[in-house]
Design a protein around this motif. Structure first.
Motif, PDB file in Angstrom:
ATOM      1  N   PHE A   2       0.831  -1.206   0.000  1.00  0.00           N
ATOM      2  CA  PHE A   2       0.000   0.000   0.000  1.00  0.00           C
ATOM      3  C   PHE A   2       0.866   1.256   0.000  1.00  0.00           C
ATOM      4  O   PHE A   2       0.696   2.146  -0.819  1.00  0.00           O
ATOM      5  CB  PHE A   2      -0.934  -0.005   1.220  1.00  0.00           C
ATOM      6  CG  PHE A   2      -1.717   1.263   1.399  1.00  0.00           C
ATOM      7  CD1 PHE A   2      -2.759   1.580   0.535  1.00  0.00           C
ATOM      8  CD2 PHE A   2      -1.427   2.136   2.429  1.00  0.00           C
ATOM      9  CE1 PHE A   2      -3.497   2.750   0.698  1.00  0.00           C
ATOM     10  CE2 PHE A   2      -2.147   3.307   2.601  1.00  0.00           C
ATOM     11  CZ  PHE A   2      -3.186   3.611   1.734  1.00  0.00           C
ATOM     12  N   VAL A   3       1.840   1.312   0.897  1.00  0.00           N
ATOM     13  CA  VAL A   3       2.743   2.470   0.993  1.00  0.00           C
ATOM     14  C   VAL A   3       3.550   2.615  -0.297  1.00  0.00           C
ATOM     15  O   VAL A   3       3.693   3.711  -0.844  1.00  0.00           O
ATOM     16  CB  VAL A   3       3.680   2.329   2.222  1.00  0.00           C
ATOM     17  CG1 VAL A   3       4.744   3.404   2.231  1.00  0.00           C
ATOM     18  CG2 VAL A   3       2.860   2.367   3.507  1.00  0.00           C
ATOM     19  N   PHE A   4       4.055   1.504  -0.817  1.00  0.00           N
ATOM     20  CA  PHE A   4       4.858   1.512  -2.035  1.00  0.00           C
ATOM     21  C   PHE A   4       4.050   2.028  -3.229  1.00  0.00           C
ATOM     22  O   PHE A   4       4.475   2.929  -3.952  1.00  0.00           O
ATOM     23  CB  PHE A   4       5.386   0.098  -2.305  1.00  0.00           C
ATOM     24  CG  PHE A   4       6.220  -0.017  -3.538  1.00  0.00           C
ATOM     25  CD1 PHE A   4       7.549   0.370  -3.526  1.00  0.00           C
ATOM     26  CD2 PHE A   4       5.684  -0.516  -4.720  1.00  0.00           C
ATOM     27  CE1 PHE A   4       8.330   0.268  -4.676  1.00  0.00           C
ATOM     28  CE2 PHE A   4       6.447  -0.622  -5.863  1.00  0.00           C
ATOM     29  CZ  PHE A   4       7.778  -0.227  -5.839  1.00  0.00           C
ATOM     30  N   LEU A   5       2.863   1.464  -3.437  1.00  0.00           N
ATOM     31  CA  LEU A   5       2.037   1.832  -4.590  1.00  0.00           C
ATOM     32  C   LEU A   5       1.519   3.263  -4.489  1.00  0.00           C
ATOM     33  O   LEU A   5       1.436   3.970  -5.493  1.00  0.00           O
ATOM     34  CB  LEU A   5       0.860   0.866  -4.732  1.00  0.00           C
ATOM     35  CG  LEU A   5       1.239  -0.583  -5.017  1.00  0.00           C
ATOM     36  CD1 LEU A   5       0.007  -1.463  -4.994  1.00  0.00           C
ATOM     37  CD2 LEU A   5       1.968  -0.712  -6.335  1.00  0.00           C
ATOM     38  N   LYS A   6       1.182   3.681  -3.282  1.00  0.00           N
ATOM     39  CA  LYS A   6       0.663   5.032  -3.065  1.00  0.00           C
ATOM     40  C   LYS A   6       1.646   6.091  -3.558  1.00  0.00           C
ATOM     41  O   LYS A   6       1.243   7.125  -4.085  1.00  0.00           O
ATOM     42  CB  LYS A   6       0.369   5.220  -1.565  1.00  0.00           C
ATOM     43  CG  LYS A   6      -0.557   6.355  -1.257  1.00  0.00           C
ATOM     44  CD  LYS A   6      -1.064   6.298   0.172  1.00  0.00           C
ATOM     45  CE  LYS A   6       0.045   6.479   1.168  1.00  0.00           C
ATOM     46  NZ  LYS A   6      -0.417   6.729   2.523  1.00  0.00           N
ATOM     47  N   SER A   7       2.937   5.805  -3.442  1.00  0.00           N
ATOM     48  CA  SER A   7       3.957   6.772  -3.861  1.00  0.00           C
ATOM     49  C   SER A   7       3.981   6.969  -5.385  1.00  0.00           C
ATOM     50  O   SER A   7       4.516   7.962  -5.873  1.00  0.00           O
ATOM     51  CB  SER A   7       5.338   6.343  -3.365  1.00  0.00           C
ATOM     52  OG  SER A   7       5.769   5.189  -4.044  1.00  0.00           O
ATOM     53  N   TYR A   8       3.401   6.041  -6.141  1.00  0.00           N
ATOM     54  CA  TYR A   8       3.370   6.156  -7.603  1.00  0.00           C
ATOM     55  C   TYR A   8       2.090   6.806  -8.129  1.00  0.00           C
ATOM     56  O   TYR A   8       2.001   7.122  -9.311  1.00  0.00           O
ATOM     57  CB  TYR A   8       3.541   4.771  -8.252  1.00  0.00           C
ATOM     58  CG  TYR A   8       4.946   4.260  -8.154  1.00  0.00           C
ATOM     59  CD1 TYR A   8       5.889   4.595  -9.112  1.00  0.00           C
ATOM     60  CD2 TYR A   8       5.336   3.447  -7.099  1.00  0.00           C
ATOM     61  CE1 TYR A   8       7.191   4.129  -9.032  1.00  0.00           C
ATOM     62  CE2 TYR A   8       6.633   2.977  -7.002  1.00  0.00           C
ATOM     63  CZ  TYR A   8       7.558   3.317  -7.974  1.00  0.00           C
ATOM     64  OH  TYR A   8       8.846   2.857  -7.883  1.00  0.00           O
ATOM     65  N   LEU A   9       1.102   6.983  -7.244  1.00  0.00           N
ATOM     66  CA  LEU A   9      -0.164   7.594  -7.671  1.00  0.00           C
ATOM     67  C   LEU A   9       0.035   9.049  -8.041  1.00  0.00           C
ATOM     68  O   LEU A   9       0.709   9.791  -7.332  1.00  0.00           O
ATOM     69  CB  LEU A   9      -1.199   7.517  -6.544  1.00  0.00           C
ATOM     70  CG  LEU A   9      -1.870   6.191  -6.317  1.00  0.00           C
ATOM     71  CD1 LEU A   9      -2.794   6.290  -5.116  1.00  0.00           C
ATOM     72  CD2 LEU A   9      -2.632   5.739  -7.545  1.00  0.00           C
ATOM     73  N   LYS A  10      -0.541   9.448  -9.125  1.00  0.00           N
ATOM     74  CA  LYS A  10      -0.557  10.822  -9.629  1.00  0.00           C
ATOM     75  C   LYS A  10       0.814  11.320 -10.089  1.00  0.00           C
ATOM     76  O   LYS A  10       0.901  12.323 -10.768  1.00  0.00           O
ATOM     77  CB  LYS A  10      -1.157  11.792  -8.599  1.00  0.00           C
ATOM     78  CG  LYS A  10      -1.713  13.027  -9.259  1.00  0.00           C
ATOM     79  CD  LYS A  10      -2.601  13.807  -8.318  1.00  0.00           C
ATOM     80  CE  LYS A  10      -3.188  14.930  -9.109  1.00  0.00           C
ATOM     81  NZ  LYS A  10      -2.884  16.223  -8.726  1.00  0.00           N
ATOM     82  N   THR A  11       1.895  10.631  -9.732  1.00  0.00           N
ATOM     83  CA  THR A  11       3.211  11.016 -10.240  1.00  0.00           C
ATOM     84  C   THR A  11       3.558  10.179 -11.467  1.00  0.00           C
ATOM     85  O   THR A  11       4.068  10.694 -12.447  1.00  0.00           O
ATOM     86  CB  THR A  11       4.307  10.826  -9.169  1.00  0.00           C
ATOM     87  OG1 THR A  11       4.284   9.475  -8.716  1.00  0.00           O
ATOM     88  CG2 THR A  11       4.103  11.768  -8.000  1.00  0.00           C
TER      89      THR A  11
END
Length: 128
Positions: A77-86
């Motif tokens: 969750f933490v890993f994937l969240k960092s790729y959202l919108k960027t």
């Protein structure tokens, strides 16, 4: 609703599908710009003691090798969240009962939609 809040709701469906053994695959798609990173795939890895996921980063260029990491659901969750919108604007959850799509629009709002399931069986990832 801001995309961060909607993604948290979306992730609740991911966790629920894992707990119920319905989680087939998760894919991050619709890249933003022209990055080398093409997709991120998440597949289940069931073990005796814990549920883990295999996170695979697939790249456009053949010179860059794909990366694989085995993570807990919370780490994913933490890993994937960092790729959202960027890097990505769409996340697709495939379960054996429904497909759930999370999208971020240009204004930064998140939206969740559901469709009929693509997968009818769960296939575990093979960590080579």
């Amino acid at each position: 609703m801001p995309y961060q809040d909607m993604f948290a709701l979306f992730w609740e469906q991911v966790k629920e599908s894992c707990q119920e053994g319905r989680f087939a695959k998760l894919t991050m798609a619709k890249t933003i710009g022209k990055p080398n990173l093409k997709n991120i795939f998440v597949r289940p890895v069931y073990s005796d003691n814990d549920f883990m996921v295999l996170v695979k980063l697939r790249y456009q260029s053949k010179e860059t090798e794909d990366e694989e990491n085995e993570l807990t659901l919370e780490e994913a969750f933490v890993f994937l969240k960092s790729y959202l919108k960027t890097s990505f604007s769409t996340v697709l959850l495939f379960t054996t009962t429904k497909d759930v799509t999370f999208k971020i629009n240009k204004k930064g709002a998140g939206r969740i939609t559901e469709n009929a399931p693509t997968f009818h069986n769960v296939t575990q990832a093979k960590n080579d």
